[in-house]
Write an enzyme that holds these catalytic residues in place. Structure first.
Site, PDB file in Angstrom:
ATOM      1  N   ASP A   1     -22.346 -59.042  13.402  1.00  0.00           N
ATOM      2  CA  ASP A   1     -22.088 -58.389  12.105  1.00  0.00           C
ATOM      3  C   ASP A   1     -22.935 -59.204  10.996  1.00  0.00           C
ATOM      4  OD1 ASP A   1     -19.376 -57.176  10.493  1.00  0.00           O
ATOM      5  OD2 ASP A   1     -20.387 -58.814   9.453  1.00  0.00           O
TER       6      ASP A   1
ATOM      7  N   ASP B   1     -23.295 -53.911   9.926  1.00  0.00           N
ATOM      8  CA  ASP B   1     -23.553 -54.035   8.520  1.00  0.00           C
ATOM      9  C   ASP B   1     -24.842 -54.887   8.444  1.00  0.00           C
ATOM     10  OD1 ASP B   1     -22.122 -56.375   9.180  1.00  0.00           O
ATOM     11  OD2 ASP B   1     -20.735 -56.208   7.618  1.00  0.00           O
TER      12      ASP B   1
ATOM     13  N   HIS C   1     -13.115 -62.494   9.668  1.00  0.00           N
ATOM     14  CA  HIS C   1     -13.315 -63.533   8.410  1.00  0.00           C
ATOM     15  C   HIS C   1     -11.673 -64.142   8.432  1.00  0.00           C
ATOM     16  CE1 HIS C   1     -16.864 -62.261   7.200  1.00  0.00           C
ATOM     17  NE2 HIS C   1     -16.635 -61.293   6.913  1.00  0.00           N
TER      18      HIS C   1
ATOM     19  N   HIS D   1     -22.251 -60.554   8.373  1.00  0.00           N
ATOM     20  CA  HIS D   1     -21.632 -61.878   8.013  1.00  0.00           C
ATOM     21  C   HIS D   1     -21.236 -62.570   8.950  1.00  0.00           C
ATOM     22  CE1 HIS D   1     -20.653 -58.136   5.100  1.00  0.00           C
ATOM     23  NE2 HIS D   1     -21.038 -59.195   4.279  1.00  0.00           N
TER      24      HIS D   1
HETATM   25 ZN   LIG Z   1     -19.548 -57.742   7.896  1.00  0.00          ZN
END
Ligand SMILES: [Zn+2]
Length: 313
Positions: free
Chosen positions: A165, A248, A128, A167
């Site tokens: 992931d 995740d 991120h 995200h």
């Molecule tokens: Zn994540």
């Protein structure tokens, strides 16, 4: 040839405060599972504090950003929030430098033929972090820095990052956005933090997003890889494959709503290893991103690392 595992006790000293999902116990849970005798043939090294780390971080992040993160970490005697999610503590600076260092040394080891592939058990995560923005628990863009390093140091021509992931890796996407010799492919839940990752975000034809919906499980995940990510990766033909390995998207994870299980992580690791064998001499550097249910994280990392060992043997 062996699989290399890079980690360091300093990752436990990156303190994110009580109740934070990205917590030191994630390292302890992985340490415990990787101590099993199944993993005795792993080649284990410490994630290093390298003298050249700053030079390589600054290929991706501006000097002012590097200094801001260092000052944030050095001038506090308690926790400081860079944003509501992203916490820095006195132990964070060494951890952040060693997390980047792990990726650099993993690239060295696989490119120089000292390991078949490598897994970097690190925190803070990286995908991120944008060029000048710390966010989503991330300080430096570990995987993107490793990719740029492979080009600068080892003259790799094309480097791919594949990110499973839950995200979207907005930071990796932003850093790679206009560079045709860098590939970013991602499966992720959408809508979900950070909000990027739509199909239409394609960079210069080098960004391949495959958003999934809440409730999707292994079948949709595999379909996204087979119909979109893997064909694009094949066409790109990387000479090094970096994995942003977040766990995740597991059905037990509290931060996402996908329903992957350990078998899906084995499957995707095998498919990516096939692609790495076809194009990149098998060279894979996998870097830990998210994964917040400790049991699911430990089991998923175990399956991922065991599969890397099996494909590299
Ligand atoms: Zn994540």
């Amino acid at each position: 040839m062996a699989t290399l595992l890079l980690t360091h006790p300093s990752f436990i000293k990156h303190d994110t405060g009580p109740g934070h999902p990205e917590r030191p116990d994630r390292m302890r849970a992985i340490d415990k599972v990787l101590a099993h005798e199944v993993f005795r043939d792993l080649k284990r090294e410490e994630a290093p504090l390298r003298e050249d780390v700053r030079e390589h971080i600054e290929r991706v992040h501006p000097v002012a950003y590097f200094q801001k993160i260092r000052e944030s970490a050095e001038h506090i005697d308690h926790l400081s929030h860079l944003d509501p999610d992203t916490v820095i503590s006195p132990g964070s600076w060494e951890a952040a430098l060693r997390a980047v260092g792990a990726g650099l040394s993993a690239v060295d080891a696989v490119v120089e033929g000292r390991a078949a592939n490598a897994f970097c058990q690190v925190r803070p995560p990286g995908h991120h972090a944008e060029t000048s923005v710390a966010m989503g628990f991330c300080l430096f863009s570990n995987a993107a820095i490793a990719a740029h390093y492979a080009r600068a140091k080892h003259r790799a021509e094309r480097v791919a990052i594949v990110d499973f992931d839950v995200h979207h890796g907005n930071g990796t996407q932003e850093i790679f956005w206009s560079d045709r010799d860098l590939f970013y492919g991602s499966t992720h839940q959408m809508p979900l933090f950070p909000g990027t990752g739509a199909l239409g975000e394609t960079g210069v034809g080098n960004i391949w997003n495959a958003p999934l919906r809440a409730g999707d499980g292994g079948e949709r995940f595999r379909e996204a890889f087979e119909s979109r990510i893997l064909p694009a990766l094949h066409n790109f033909g990387p000479d090094l494959l970096v994995i942003s390995a977040g766990f995740d998207a597991h059905q037990a994870d509290p931060l996402g709503n996908l329903r992957l299980v350990e078998a899906d992580y084995m499957w995707v690791t095998e498919r990516l290893a096939d692609m790495a064998k076809r194009h990149a001499g098998g060279r894979i550097v996998s870097m830990l991103e998210g994964g917040y249910d400790l049991t699911a994280l430990a089991k998923s990392v175990a399956v991922h690392v065991k599969t890397l060992m099996d494909v590299g043997a």
